[in-house]
Motif scaffolding. Structure first.
Motif, short mmCIF file in Angstrom:
data_model
loop_
_atom_site.label_atom_id
_atom_site.label_comp_id
_atom_site.label_asym_id
_atom_site.label_seq_id
_atom_site.Cartn_x
_atom_site.Cartn_y
_atom_site.Cartn_z
N PHE A 157 -1.61 -0.69 7.80
CA PHE A 157 -0.77 -1.29 7.08
C PHE A 157 -1.05 -2.28 6.46
O PHE A 157 -0.37 -2.57 5.81
N ALA A 158 -1.68 -2.61 7.48
CA ALA A 158 -2.16 -4.05 6.47
C ALA A 158 -2.57 -4.22 5.13
O ALA A 158 -2.47 -5.24 4.35
N TYR A 159 -3.55 -3.39 4.54
CA TYR A 159 -3.57 -3.06 3.52
C TYR A 159 -3.33 -3.00 2.32
O TYR A 159 -2.81 -3.15 0.92
N ASN A 160 -1.95 -1.98 2.98
CA ASN A 160 -1.15 -1.61 1.86
C ASN A 160 0.39 -3.13 1.52
O ASN A 160 0.44 -3.74 0.49
N LEU A 161 0.66 -3.57 2.56
CA LEU A 161 1.33 -4.81 2.12
C LEU A 161 0.14 -5.95 1.50
O LEU A 161 0.90 -5.92 1.23
N ALA A 162 -1.13 -6.08 1.86
CA ALA A 162 -1.85 -6.71 1.07
C ALA A 162 -1.59 -6.48 -0.14
O ALA A 162 -1.55 -7.10 -1.23
N ALA A 163 -1.71 -5.02 -0.96
CA ALA A 163 -1.87 -5.04 -2.15
C ALA A 163 0.22 -5.23 -2.62
O ALA A 163 -0.18 -5.52 -4.03
N ALA A 200 -10.43 -2.04 0.72
CA ALA A 200 -10.07 -3.98 0.95
C ALA A 200 -10.86 -4.69 0.87
O ALA A 200 -11.16 -5.79 0.44
N TRP A 201 -12.10 -4.50 0.27
CA TRP A 201 -13.68 -5.13 0.15
C TRP A 201 -13.22 -5.21 -1.81
O TRP A 201 -13.01 -6.63 -2.24
N SER A 202 -13.64 -4.04 -1.91
CA SER A 202 -13.49 -4.38 -3.72
C SER A 202 -11.93 -5.14 -3.84
O SER A 202 -12.04 -5.89 -4.75
N SER A 203 -10.29 -5.15 -2.71
CA SER A 203 -9.91 -5.68 -3.65
C SER A 203 -9.29 -7.53 -3.16
O SER A 203 -8.95 -8.07 -3.82
N ARG A 204 -9.90 -7.39 -2.47
CA ARG A 204 -10.33 -8.87 -1.98
C ARG A 204 -10.73 -9.92 -2.82
O ARG A 204 -10.82 -11.39 -3.48
N VAL A 205 -12.19 -8.56 -2.74
CA VAL A 205 -13.16 -9.80 -3.30
C VAL A 205 -12.65 -10.27 -5.27
O VAL A 205 -13.09 -10.98 -6.20
#
Length: 533
Positions: free
Chosen positions: A151-157, A185-190
């Motif tokens: 849920f946190a990942y979807n919110l971040a994207a 989440a690692w690839s998206s955050r970087v």
């Protein structure tokens, strides 16, 4: 129907469904299915049983059957928002956007929902391109279940697509704090920010890559490592990590270059020299096409900053219209069989059907942009169906274009970009693209099809912008030069870059990678592509 309510009926269908739901959560599908069928034998109107059968079908990648089952459940229980929400998710997967949004509204109107249903609605709106609306549902889902990393990942994207990079960084960090193994989440955050020698995740990423037991995890973690080394100026290391990241996934997908060669040949045959374009007369659509990562999003932002132009995003509508009208077999929308059959269609009707399909996205009668890169394959059919539509094809130095595709982490469920797991395959694909575009250049009218070099746009933004606007029949507007001030969401790999003014640092990037790109250059030359230093 909640678990509390179905548990209350200890000897009836409710008890069976409670057990079936627990089994379903454990992926014990066969006994769960049997219990659902027992419940339906006792009560054919048991909405909960139809719902769980829908979940089973969805878990087995059968969205068509799942939609049917969720629809049945939604019609039997008019209070539970779960069934219409899951129905909406299936419909969006089936490219039935308008129906999906209708069901999402039904679900939202049924009152309070659980966190999974809220997240599901966020996914539906996000995939429909309505990211501003999606954020509220993702925020509500994560607020209800703040220990749920996805849920946190979807919110971040969703925050990233909407330009809230600080909010996205926070949510990606929360997702990884909850689940450090959430590799996407690692690839998206970087990708979100430039990594520095003082602030990076190299030790943890390297350790996780070494321990990764799946091709998918290695793909995401390796891309994060490559991006980090590139930011730190070590391009040889970056390339090594890209190759390592893609190796296992490349073997898994088993890409065959001959399939795309046949696809390009079929595309070329859709518009032989001398073909008449007798389609539906409308100049509303502006198709922005080309290889990914060559400036298509940039051009979309420039043109959609004009007050008379709206961006409809990356649409699959044209291909879907052809697929449905031809009735061609197979699961792929874009394939050789469909292209061959499309040549015999009444393409005037195809043009009308396409415009009707986008009405909900671009209401009114104004101009709009369809920025689906792969539409370069359909350019001949687009012109035959919509002879007044404009088609803008982005070009870029072949080495930079191929490297950018190789560097890109495409959605792994989208097989059209499987060439990008290997440098040589990427070069061969570019060769096919180059030959097809040369054909379009020869056979399509210059006032309907034009090419734009990314390097030219960077070198003289105003001159090329004026040329594009003139090509589209639009007056110059200075807001097109300030495209980075456009606040509309961006759901592409360029979601960070297009929030800034044009920069030239990506031009000639390939030169920094050195001899490691030799297989790419050799593949391009073998495909007949001239590579200028």
């Amino acid at each position: 129907m909640t678990e509390t309510s179905i548990e209350a009926d200890a000897d009836g269908p409710g008890s069976r469904l409670a057990r079936a739901e627990r089994l379903m959560a454990q992926k014990a599908y066969e006994p769960a299915h049997a219990l659902c069928m027992e419940a339906l034998a006792a009560d054919p109107q048991a909405a909960g049983a139809w719902f769980l059968l829908g979940v089973l079908a969805a878990d087995h990648d059968n969205p068509g059957k799942a939609a049917e089952l969720f629809g049945k459940a939604a019609s039997l229980d008019l209070d539970d928002p779960r069934a219409p929400a899951q129905l909406a998710r299936c419909l969006i997967a089936l490219n039935r956007r308008d129906e999906a949004l209708t069901q999402a509204q039904v679900a939202a109107g049924r009152g309070p929902a659980d966190a999974l249903t809220l997240d599901t609605l966020g996914v539906v709106y996000s995939r429909a391109g309505l990211h501003d609306r999606a954020i509220g549902y993702f925020e509500a889902a994560f607020a209800r279940e703040p220990r749920h990393a996805s849920f946190a990942y979807n919110l971040a994207a969703s925050r990233q697509f909407s330009g809230d990079f600080d909010g996205a960084e926070t949510a990606y960090a929360q997702a990884l704090a909850l689940d450090p193994d959430l590799h996407r989440a690692w690839s998206s955050r970087v990708q979100l920010r430039r990594q520095t020698s003082e602030a990076n995740f190299l030790p943890e990423l390297e350790a996780r890559f070494s321990a990764a037991d799946s091709a998918e995890a290695r793909l995401h973690l390796g891309h994060a490592l490559a991006k980090t080394h590139e930011d730190l100026g070590d391009f040889a290391q970056a390339l090594d990590w890209l190759i390592a990241a893609k190796a296992a996934k490349g073997r898994q997908v088993g890409y065959d270059p001959r399939a795309d060669a046949e696809l390009f040949a079929a595309a070329q045959a859709t518009f032989p020299p001398g073909t008449a374009a007798l389609g539906h007369r409308s100049d509303r659509p502006i198709f922005v096409v080309g290889l990914p990562r060559t400036g298509t999003t940039l051009v979309d932002r420039i043109l959609s900053s004009h007050p008379q132009v709206a961006s409809a995003g990356e649409l699959t509508n044209f291909g879907l219209v052809l697929k449905r009208m031809t009735g061609s077999p197979g699961a792929f929308v874009l394939d050789e069989t469909t292209l061959e059959a499309a040549g015999d269609l009444d393409l005037r009707k195809a043009g009308e059907a396409y415009l009707k399909s986008v009405e909900a996205l671009v209401s009114g009668s104004g101009r709009f942009i369809d920025k689906m890169p792969l539409n370069f394959v359909y350019a001949g059919l687009i012109h035959r169906a919509l002879p007044d539509a404009r088609i803008i094809c982005l070009r870029r130095h072949p080495m930079d274009a191929c490297l950018s595709n190789f560097r890109q982490l495409f959605a792994t469920g989208f097989s059209y970009y499987d060439y990008a797991y290997d440098l040589a395959h990427t070069g061969a694909y570019y060769g096919g693209f180059d030959r097809l575009v040369a054909h379009w250049r020869d056979v399509l009218p210059a006032d309907r099809f034009t090419e734009l070099a990314y390097e030219d746009l960077v070198a003289d933004q105003e001159a090329e912008t004026r040329r594009l606007l003139d090509f589209c029949g639009l007056d110059f507007d200075p807001r097109c030069l300030a495209f980075h001030e456009n606040t509309a969401p961006v759901a592409t790999a360029s979601s960070v870059q297009v929030r800034s003014p044009i920069y030239a640092t990506s031009i000639g990037r390939w030169r920094r990678y050195g001899p490691g790109l030799a297989p790419l250059r050799q593949a391009l030359e073998a495909a007949g592509v001239q590579v200028e230093d």
